[in-house]
Scaffold this motif. Structure first.
Motif, PDB file in Angstrom:
ATOM      1  N   ARG A  17       0.937  -1.561  -0.095  1.00 54.27           N
ATOM      2  CA  ARG A  17      -0.094  -0.020   0.305  1.00 54.27           C
ATOM      3  C   ARG A  17       0.804   0.937  -0.274  1.00 54.27           C
ATOM      4  NH1 ARG A  17      -1.263   2.701   4.288  1.00 54.27           N
ATOM      5  NH2 ARG A  17      -1.471   0.768   5.768  1.00 54.27           N
ATOM      6  N   ILE A  18       1.949   1.159   0.963  1.00 54.26           N
ATOM      7  CA  ILE A  18       2.847   1.978   0.589  1.00 54.26           C
ATOM      8  C   ILE A  18       3.818   2.684  -0.013  1.00 54.26           C
ATOM      9  CG2 ILE A  18       4.824   3.168   2.296  1.00 54.26           C
ATOM     10  CD1 ILE A  18       3.303   1.924   4.671  1.00 54.26           C
ATOM     11  N   TRP A  19       4.279   1.760  -1.473  1.00 58.29           N
ATOM     12  CA  TRP A  19       4.435   2.421  -2.158  1.00 58.29           C
ATOM     13  C   TRP A  19       4.189   2.375  -3.468  1.00 58.29           C
ATOM     14  CZ3 TRP A  19       7.407   0.577   2.040  1.00 58.29           C
ATOM     15  CH2 TRP A  19       8.842   1.133   2.254  1.00 58.29           C
ATOM     16  N   GLY A  20       2.422   1.508  -3.437  1.00 56.70           N
ATOM     17  CA  GLY A  20       1.450   1.240  -4.697  1.00 56.70           C
ATOM     18  C   GLY A  20       1.566   0.755  -5.518  1.00 56.70           C
ATOM     19  N   LYS A  21       2.328  -0.894  -4.769  1.00 63.55           N
ATOM     20  CA  LYS A  21       2.326  -2.135  -5.259  1.00 63.55           C
ATOM     21  C   LYS A  21       1.648  -3.005  -4.801  1.00 63.55           C
ATOM     22  CE  LYS A  21       6.058  -0.703  -7.531  1.00 63.55           C
ATOM     23  NZ  LYS A  21       6.461  -0.994  -9.219  1.00 63.55           N
ATOM     24  N   ASN A  22       1.091  -3.862  -6.294  1.00 59.53           N
ATOM     25  CA  ASN A  22       0.251  -4.540  -5.885  1.00 59.53           C
ATOM     26  C   ASN A  22       0.894  -5.873  -4.584  1.00 59.53           C
ATOM     27  OD1 ASN A  22      -1.443  -7.547  -5.447  1.00 59.53           O
ATOM     28  ND2 ASN A  22      -2.408  -6.580  -7.803  1.00 59.53           N
ATOM     29  N   GLU A  23      -0.008  -6.459  -3.534  1.00 59.92           N
ATOM     30  CA  GLU A  23       0.132  -7.511  -2.501  1.00 59.92           C
ATOM     31  C   GLU A  23       1.457  -8.720  -3.261  1.00 59.92           C
ATOM     32  OE1 GLU A  23      -0.708 -10.411   0.753  1.00 59.92           O
ATOM     33  OE2 GLU A  23      -2.192  -9.385   0.478  1.00 59.92           O
ATOM     34  N   ALA A  24       0.649  -8.691  -4.466  1.00 61.49           N
ATOM     35  CA  ALA A  24       1.602 -10.055  -5.165  1.00 61.49           C
ATOM     36  C   ALA A  24       2.713  -9.751  -5.587  1.00 61.49           C
ATOM     37  CB  ALA A  24       0.314 -10.442  -6.400  1.00 61.49           C
ATOM     38  N   TYR A  25       2.908  -8.366  -5.652  1.00 63.18           N
ATOM     39  CA  TYR A  25       4.348  -8.155  -6.609  1.00 63.18           C
ATOM     40  C   TYR A  25       4.959  -8.619  -5.238  1.00 63.18           C
ATOM     41  CZ  TYR A  25       8.232  -4.818  -7.244  1.00 63.18           C
ATOM     42  OH  TYR A  25       9.052  -4.331  -7.904  1.00 63.18           O
ATOM     43  N   VAL A  26       5.011  -7.845  -4.043  1.00 65.15           N
ATOM     44  CA  VAL A  26       6.550  -8.754  -3.070  1.00 65.15           C
ATOM     45  C   VAL A  26       6.033  -9.468  -3.755  1.00 65.15           C
ATOM     46  CG1 VAL A  26       6.752  -7.706  -0.349  1.00 65.15           C
ATOM     47  CG2 VAL A  26       5.539  -6.058  -1.789  1.00 65.15           C
ATOM     48  N   ARG A  27       5.129 -10.397  -2.768  1.00 63.90           N
ATOM     49  CA  ARG A  27       5.130 -11.274  -3.099  1.00 63.90           C
ATOM     50  C   ARG A  27       5.869 -12.769  -4.088  1.00 63.90           C
ATOM     51  NH1 ARG A  27       2.100 -13.828   2.226  1.00 63.90           N
ATOM     52  NH2 ARG A  27       1.137 -12.347   2.414  1.00 63.90           N
ATOM     53  N   VAL A  51       8.575  -7.119   6.119  1.00 63.54           N
ATOM     54  CA  VAL A  51       9.378  -6.958   5.251  1.00 63.54           C
ATOM     55  C   VAL A  51       9.906  -5.279   5.765  1.00 63.54           C
ATOM     56  CG1 VAL A  51       8.193  -5.851   3.629  1.00 63.54           C
ATOM     57  CG2 VAL A  51      10.589  -6.179   3.050  1.00 63.54           C
ATOM     58  N   THR A  52      11.403  -4.613   5.887  1.00 65.90           N
ATOM     59  CA  THR A  52      11.882  -3.895   6.126  1.00 65.90           C
ATOM     60  C   THR A  52      11.561  -2.885   4.953  1.00 65.90           C
ATOM     61  OG1 THR A  52      13.964  -4.150   5.756  1.00 65.90           O
ATOM     62  CG2 THR A  52      13.269  -4.695   7.891  1.00 65.90           C
ATOM     63  N   THR A  53      11.273  -1.371   5.640  1.00 69.65           N
ATOM     64  CA  THR A  53      11.414  -0.464   4.230  1.00 69.65           C
ATOM     65  C   THR A  53      12.458  -0.431   4.155  1.00 69.65           C
ATOM     66  OG1 THR A  53      12.357   1.202   6.279  1.00 69.65           O
ATOM     67  CG2 THR A  53      10.354   1.731   5.525  1.00 69.65           C
ATOM     68  N   GLN A  54      13.865  -0.934   4.075  1.00 71.28           N
ATOM     69  CA  GLN A  54      15.174  -1.411   3.500  1.00 71.28           C
ATOM     70  C   GLN A  54      15.534  -2.132   2.576  1.00 71.28           C
ATOM     71  OE1 GLN A  54      18.242  -2.525   5.361  1.00 71.28           O
ATOM     72  NE2 GLN A  54      19.968  -1.951   4.489  1.00 71.28           N
ATOM     73  N   GLY A  55      14.273  -3.214   2.556  1.00 70.23           N
ATOM     74  CA  GLY A  55      13.914  -4.321   1.937  1.00 70.23           C
ATOM     75  C   GLY A  55      13.135  -3.815   1.063  1.00 70.23           C
ATOM     76  N   MET A  56      12.398  -3.182   1.288  1.00 73.60           N
ATOM     77  CA  MET A  56      11.376  -2.631   0.041  1.00 73.60           C
ATOM     78  C   MET A  56      11.590  -1.768  -0.556  1.00 73.60           C
ATOM     79  SD  MET A  56       8.341  -4.023  -0.300  1.00 73.60           S
ATOM     80  CE  MET A  56       7.615  -2.761  -1.252  1.00 73.60           C
ATOM     81  N   GLU A  57      12.417  -0.935  -0.553  1.00 73.97           N
ATOM     82  CA  GLU A  57      13.364   0.395  -0.956  1.00 73.97           C
ATOM     83  C   GLU A  57      14.395  -0.676  -2.338  1.00 73.97           C
ATOM     84  OE1 GLU A  57      15.530   2.761   2.465  1.00 73.97           O
ATOM     85  OE2 GLU A  57      13.503   3.915   1.915  1.00 73.97           O
ATOM     86  N   ALA A  58      14.734  -1.595  -2.264  1.00 70.96           N
ATOM     87  CA  ALA A  58      15.390  -2.521  -2.321  1.00 70.96           C
ATOM     88  C   ALA A  58      15.183  -3.055  -3.686  1.00 70.96           C
ATOM     89  CB  ALA A  58      16.207  -3.839  -1.711  1.00 70.96           C
ATOM     90  N   VAL A  59      14.014  -3.633  -3.637  1.00 72.65           N
ATOM     91  CA  VAL A  59      13.326  -4.211  -4.036  1.00 72.65           C
ATOM     92  C   VAL A  59      12.596  -3.257  -5.700  1.00 72.65           C
ATOM     93  CG1 VAL A  59      13.389  -6.349  -3.464  1.00 72.65           C
ATOM     94  CG2 VAL A  59      11.231  -4.916  -3.284  1.00 72.65           C
ATOM     95  N   ILE A  60      12.192  -2.050  -5.477  1.00 71.80           N
ATOM     96  CA  ILE A  60      11.616  -0.734  -6.252  1.00 71.80           C
ATOM     97  C   ILE A  60      12.101  -0.339  -7.221  1.00 71.80           C
ATOM     98  CG2 ILE A  60      10.097   0.488  -6.360  1.00 71.80           C
ATOM     99  CD1 ILE A  60       9.121   0.264  -3.277  1.00 71.80           C
TER     100      ILE A  60
END
Length: 60
Positions: A17-27, A51-60
């Motif tokens: 939600r925060i990064w504007g992605k679908n939940e399936a994107y992260v999984r 997941v940490t914010t650092q983890g999300m920033e690394a995959v976006i």
């Protein structure tokens, strides 16, 4: 000691939600490319993934 109240620790749903992605994107990113997440930035507890914010920033 790890602070579980930290705003930097998110569920997959919150992170998506925060990064504007679908939940399936992260999984899918975790399943197909787990090496993209920095060590210690993601952890599975049964069906719940944190997941940490650092983890999300690394995959976006």
């Amino acid at each position: 000691m790890i602070n579980l109240n930290s705003p930097d620790i998110l569920t997959v749903q919150e992170a998506a939600r925060i990064w504007g992605k679908n939940e399936a994107y992260v999984r899918t990113a975790l399943k197909q490319s787990p090496d993209r997440f920095p060590n210690g930035s993601v952890r599975r507890f049964g069906k719940v993934i944190l997941v940490t914010t650092q983890g999300m920033e690394a995959v976006i």
